[in-house]
Design an enzyme around this catalytic site. Structure first.
Site, PDB file in Angstrom:
ATOM      1  N   CYS A 133       0.808  -1.222   0.000  1.00 40.29           N
ATOM      2  CA  CYS A 133       0.000   0.000   0.000  1.00 40.29           C
ATOM      3  C   CYS A 133       0.841   1.271   0.000  1.00 40.29           C
ATOM      4  CB  CYS A 133      -0.923   0.011   1.220  1.00 40.29           C
ATOM      5  SG  CYS A 133      -0.033   0.052   2.804  1.00 40.29           S
TER       6      CYS A 133
ATOM      7  N   ARG B 216     -10.432  -0.151   5.312  1.00 37.62           N
ATOM      8  CA  ARG B 216      -9.615  -0.591   4.198  1.00 37.62           C
ATOM      9  C   ARG B 216     -10.497  -0.763   2.965  1.00 37.62           C
ATOM     10  NH1 ARG B 216      -6.181   1.079   6.708  1.00 37.62           N
ATOM     11  NH2 ARG B 216      -4.135   0.216   7.252  1.00 37.62           N
TER      12      ARG B 216
ATOM     13  N   ARG C  52     -10.387   0.791  11.415  1.00 37.86           N
ATOM     14  CA  ARG C  52      -9.302   0.645  10.439  1.00 37.86           C
ATOM     15  C   ARG C  52      -9.923   0.376   9.075  1.00 37.86           C
ATOM     16  NH1 ARG C  52      -5.733  -3.562   8.416  1.00 37.86           N
ATOM     17  NH2 ARG C  52      -3.562  -2.850   8.329  1.00 37.86           N
TER      18      ARG C  52
ATOM     19  N   GLU D 200      -6.885  -6.347  -0.962  1.00 37.58           N
ATOM     20  CA  GLU D 200      -7.011  -5.350   0.110  1.00 37.58           C
ATOM     21  C   GLU D 200      -5.959  -4.268  -0.060  1.00 37.58           C
ATOM     22  OE1 GLU D 200      -6.000  -4.870   4.785  1.00 37.58           O
ATOM     23  OE2 GLU D 200      -4.682  -5.289   3.102  1.00 37.58           O
TER      24      GLU D 200
END
Length: 441
Positions: free
Chosen positions: A74, A159, A157, A113
């Site tokens: 990421c 995502r 969190r 992801e």
């Protein structure tokens, strides 16, 4: 009896995808992980030795599988990085290898992801490019944003998840993202140990910084609302110009009639002295301050002007603090005015104080950014952080706390992945516990 659902785990890390899918009865037939330490840990936890750099693997040797899983790097898309995107020479187009495998092995499904900013990176062009290439690989795709707290896990969190199903098996017909109708009540206390002996304690100087800010909070009568915007103490007493040319653009000249950080007089100072007397963020090499910063700094100055009698006796205590500790983010409007009753996180943007319902997002952090359990004056332990990622059953974690925090920050959340797989397979005639699990829910 039909064979188990088979999956591959790319950029495997700590094995969040592996733990999620194997827990639903699926079988991992291939994994890859570049980091040698994580690769060895993966083998200890799951009995599979991951292959190394995906760029050096003969893709033809990858076994056929039903589900491709990948939390592709990421860093190129994260707001915290340089956002070089697909052009990043180190990590940029690793998604390209995922797409090559999809075209070559044609798994039924994939689950990917990444960070939420992938959607907006480069004004949306990066995502549009990835989306087009995934569709051209023969898949019906969809994306959405999920966070562990939506499923009863006390961590916020968010995502970005991307799912795909082969068009030739009907695509994503019948697929719905597993979002709860109502959010469950959660508390970080549900995953904490009581005074764990291996927890790192807060340093004495950091305890002092917090105590001084607690004095600030206690100084305000309850009828006065604390700011919801970040408090930057260095703006208290400052009046250097915010509009027009920036101090850098003017060469830090002509500011003698103004005041810098903490109200320091700028008259009779040379240009280099003026520069050092301004807050660090006011010395940036930009022609003008952006509108959002002007608005934000004005709010701090206005708050000081309204409450100067309260702030002035307190202000000298904080002037010698490191810059990041001269800032406070009070993220609990209406909450108990006692820092020691809440969750704290030390960040470059300041001391962040949050409610105990959820932990801050776990990131690939240094130990200084790990959530702090203020009432026990300690940092969260790696094992507690593993529970935030639904990885409490993982037997082996990295050998040092810093490596453990980093790996957990990069990991995919097990429970969230399980929910997605259940939703993907519920209309498919596959031998996996996923469909049974969903039906039971």
């Amino acid at each position: 009896m039909k064979p188990k659902l088979k999956f591959i785990d790319l950029f495997a890390g700590l094995g969040g995808f592996h733990e999620a899918l194997s827990g639903l009865g699926a079988k991992c037939v291939f994994a890859s992980e570049l980091d040698q330490d994580l690769s060895e840990l993966y083998q200890k936890n799951f009995g599979i030795k991951p292959h190394g750099d995906i760029r050096k693997i003969n893709l033809d040797d990858i076994p056929f599988h039903d589900v491709l899983c990948a939390g592709f790097p990421c860093q190129p898309f994260s707001k915290a990085g340089e956002q070089k995107g697909l052009d990043c020479p180190e990590w940029g187009d690793l998604i390209g290898y995922v797409i090559k495998i999809l075209k070559l092995k044609k798994p039924r499904f994939f689950i990917l992801e990444n960070v939420p900013n992938l959607l907006k990176h480069n004004k949306g062009q990066t995502w549009q490019s990835i989306r087009r290439r995934l569709i051209e690989s023969g898949y019906d795709i969809d994306h959405d944003f999920l966070s562990p707290h939506m499923f009863g896990i006390p961590q916020r969190r968010e995502r970005m998840f991307i799912v795909g199903a082969q068009l030739k098996i009907g695509g994503l017909f019948g697929f719905d993202w597993p979002k709860p109708k109502t959010l469950p009540s959660v508390s970080i206390k549900s995953i904490l140990d009581n005074y764990p002996p291996d927890a790192a304690k807060i340093r004495s100087d950091h305890l002092h910084y917090i105590s001084v800010w607690q004095e600030f909070i206690e100084a305000f009568p309850k009828k006065i609302e604390l700011p919801s915007f970040p408090i930057w103490a260095m703006e208290f007493g400052a009046n250097y110009p915010l509009e027009g040319p920036s101090p850098y653009n003017s060469g830090f000249k002509g500011l003698g009639k103004y005041k810098g950080a903490f109200g320091k007089e700028l008259k009779w100072l040379r240009s280099n002295q003026v520069e050092l007397s301004l807050p660090k963020y006011a010395r940036s090499k930009q022609n003008r301050f952006p509108a959002w910063k002007i608005d934000f700094l004005k709010k701090n100055r206005e708050f000081y002007a309204q409450h100067r009698k309260i702030i002035d006796p307190w202000l000298p205590q904080i002037m010698s603090f490191p810059t990041s500790f001269q800032k406070l983010e009070w993220n609990l409007k209406g909450g108990e005015r006692n820092i020691w009753s809440h969750i704290i996180q030390f960040r470059a943007s300041g001391i962040r104080v949050k409610k105990t319902d959820t932990a801050p997002s776990l990131v690939a952090m240094t130990q200084s950014q790990v959530p702090i359990i203020a009432w026990e004056k300690r940092y969260m332990t790696p094992r507690e952080c593993s529970r935030l990622q639904s990885m409490e059953e993982l037997r082996h974690l990295p050998g040092t706390p810093i490596k453990a925090y980093k790996a957990l920050g990069n990991a995919a959340n097990v429970q969230v992945i399980r929910k997605i797989l259940c939703a993907l397979t519920k209309r498919q005639n596959l031998n996996t516990k996923a469909s049974e699990t969903l039906a039971a829910e």
